[in-house]
Design an enzyme around this catalytic site. Structure first.
Site, PDB file in Angstrom:
ATOM      1  N   GLY A 118       0.825  -1.214   0.000  1.00 10.70           N
ATOM      2  CA  GLY A 118       0.000   0.000   0.000  1.00 10.70           C
ATOM      3  C   GLY A 118       0.854   1.257   0.000  1.00 10.70           C
ATOM      4  N   GLY A 133       1.703   2.769  -2.626  1.00 11.37           N
ATOM      5  CA  GLY A 133       1.374   3.581  -3.807  1.00 11.37           C
ATOM      6  C   GLY A 133       2.214   3.216  -5.021  1.00 11.37           C
ATOM      7  N   SER A 134       2.398   1.905  -5.243  1.00  8.31           N
ATOM      8  CA  SER A 134       3.276   1.493  -6.346  1.00  8.31           C
ATOM      9  C   SER A 134       2.711   1.918  -7.709  1.00  8.31           C
ATOM     10  CB  SER A 134       3.524  -0.014  -6.319  1.00  8.31           C
ATOM     11  OG  SER A 134       2.304  -0.702  -6.325  1.00  8.31           O
ATOM     12  N   SER A 135       1.393   1.867  -7.863  1.00  4.46           N
ATOM     13  CA  SER A 135       0.806   2.241  -9.169  1.00  4.46           C
ATOM     14  C   SER A 135       1.076   3.711  -9.468  1.00  4.46           C
ATOM     15  CB  SER A 135      -0.709   2.027  -9.176  1.00  4.46           C
ATOM     16  OG  SER A 135      -1.017   0.734  -8.799  1.00  4.46           O
ATOM     17  N   ALA A 157       3.522   5.546  -8.131  1.00  9.77           N
ATOM     18  CA  ALA A 157       4.965   5.763  -8.304  1.00  9.77           C
ATOM     19  C   ALA A 157       5.393   5.369  -9.720  1.00  9.77           C
ATOM     20  CB  ALA A 157       5.749   4.978  -7.257  1.00  9.77           C
ATOM     21  N   ASP A 163      -1.210   9.999  -3.617  1.00  6.95           N
ATOM     22  CA  ASP A 163      -0.050   9.115  -3.865  1.00  6.95           C
ATOM     23  C   ASP A 163       0.827   9.700  -4.979  1.00  6.95           C
ATOM     24  OD1 ASP A 163      -1.925   7.629  -2.456  1.00  6.95           O
ATOM     25  OD2 ASP A 163      -1.413   5.751  -3.434  1.00  6.95           O
TER      26      ASP A 163
HETATM   27  O1  PMV Z   1      -3.298   4.355  -1.946  1.00  5.61           O
HETATM   28  P1  PMV Z   1      -3.862   4.062  -0.605  1.00  5.61           P
HETATM   29  O2  PMV Z   1      -4.619   2.786  -0.540  1.00  5.61           O
HETATM   30  O3  PMV Z   1      -2.832   4.213   0.465  1.00  5.61           O
HETATM   31  O4  PMV Z   1      -4.959   5.210  -0.315  1.00  5.61           O
HETATM   32  C1  PMV Z   1      -4.616   6.567  -0.362  1.00  5.61           C
HETATM   33  C2  PMV Z   1      -5.506   7.394   0.464  1.00  5.61           C
HETATM   34  C3  PMV Z   1      -7.007   7.355   0.192  1.00  5.61           C
HETATM   35  O5  PMV Z   1      -7.503   8.557   0.765  1.00  5.61           O
HETATM   36  C4  PMV Z   1      -7.688   6.193   0.882  1.00  5.61           C
HETATM   37  C5  PMV Z   1      -7.342   7.320  -1.286  1.00  5.61           C
HETATM   38  C6  PMV Z   1      -7.078   8.603  -2.029  1.00  5.61           C
HETATM   39  O6  PMV Z   1      -7.142   8.572  -3.266  1.00  5.61           O
HETATM   40  O7  PMV Z   1      -6.844   9.646  -1.410  1.00  5.61           O
END
Ligand code: PMV
Length: 330
Positions: A115, A117-119, A121, A162
């Site tokens: 989690g 944020g690999s996509s 990045a 992200d």
């Molecule tokens: O990418 P994640 O699963 O860590 O989520 C990021 C934070 C969220 O608020 C849940 C989603 C977003 O787009 O802001």
């Protein structure tokens, strides 16, 4: 000589304000020193050739003029749509005799299941790599905008936080869609990070919260407003390096995330263990449903906090906060 470009971008951890940020509230995110790498070069084949062994993609091929069309394996979506969106903004590189093909490969220092944020990045790396390959200058905000469009094209929902962490690095006070991206001048944070052992699907969690908000609009709107208050106080506490307050605010934030229904038994147990052993505070980080929790603890309690998290099924991940944003490596 063939030009091969390598760029990297950091993963991220949400410190405060996840979920509420999707609905216009601010949040705080920090970039971590585990990075995604993308290698890119031009070829003569008029195709995208893509390899990402970490996520099981081998010899993926697509004609450049067919990018974004037909079936795309999940693990190739962000790369393919990012390239398509880059060319939409810069058609001069695929018009006439100009365009050749692209060979792209990716590798990551962190697992796509954390989690981090690999996509996002990888999306940011692709756009940066293309700017380097074609020798054009894009501002950080330009890179953010193309990358955020890519995320929305694929996920249809999301704040872009992200993406901001991957582009700008550091620790950011961020408002949805990049309406505000403020770099916070703060000390590195003594974070302990525990991975819960399971991957969560952000979009599924976001849609779950959306459904709840349809049924209980007053309650969920109130929760988002309270989270906003926490984020504003947390920003001040972080700037003052008041870790006691940062920890207490994490605990408040976790309470609201529990109310939104995005914590899990495993995450909550890890969080309570960390607090009971002496962490200033702890919460889940990101969409929830799995992924990671974070605790903030001083040196005296750090080892015990780690043990407590491990005893409750967590795997400790070593990171440093406030890492540099996207950059060219070679
Ligand atoms: O990418 P994640 O699963 O860590 O989520 C990021 C934070 C969220 O608020 C849940 C989603 C977003 O787009 O802001």
């Amino acid at each position: 000589m063939k030009k091969i470009i390598t760029v990297s971008a950091p993963g991220k951890l949400m410190l405060f304000g996840e979920h509420a940020v999707v609905y216009g509230k601010p949040c705080i995110v920090t970039a971590v020193n585990q990075r995604m790498f993308v290698m890119a070069e031009q070829t003569t084949t008029n195709e995208l050739l893509f390899d990402a062994k970490d996520v099981g993609i081998k010899n993926y091929k697509k004609r450049i003029d067919a990018l974004g069309k037909g079936q795309i394996p999940k693990a190739a979506q962000f790369v393919e749509i990012a390239i398509k969106n880059f060319f939409l903004c810069h058609p001069e590189f695929i018009s006439g005799s100009h365009m050749l093909g692209l060979k792209i490969s990716t590798t990551s220092e962190f697992s796509s299941t954390y989690g981090f944020g690999s996509s996002s990045a990888v999306t940011v790396c692709i756009i940066k790599a293309l700017t380097e390959l074609f020798e054009i200058k894009l501002s950080k905000k330009d890179i953010f905008d193309i990358a955020y469009k890519t995320v929305l094209d694929i996920q249809k929902i999301g704040s872009g936080v992200d993406i901001a962490a991957a582009v700008y690095g550091g620790t950011l006070y961020f408002v949805s869609g990049g309406k505000m991206i403020e770099s916070l001048n703060i000390k590195p944070l003594p974070l302990v990070v525990g991975y819960s052992g399971s991957k969560a699907d952000t979009v599924t969690l976001l849609n779950g919260v959306k459904e709840k908000a349809k049924k209980y609009p007053e309650i969920i709107t109130g929760i988002y407003t309270d989270i906003e208050k926490i984020v504003i106080l947390a920003k001040k506490a972080l700037i003052k390096n008041d870790l006691q307050t940062v920890g207490e605010l994490m605990n408040f934030n976790q309470g609201y995330l529990e109310s939104l229904g995005v914590s899990t038994d495993r995450l909550s147990n890890m969080i309570y263990a960390a607090r009971n052993i002496g962490a200033y505070g702890a919460k889940l980080s990101g969409a929830g449903g799995g992924d990671c929790m974070i605790a903030i603890a001083d040196k005296k309690h750090e080892e015990k906090v780690k043990q407590g998290i491990e005893q409750n099924g967590g795997q400790i991940i070593q990171i440093q906060t406030h890492a540099e944003g996207v950059r060219r490596e070679l």
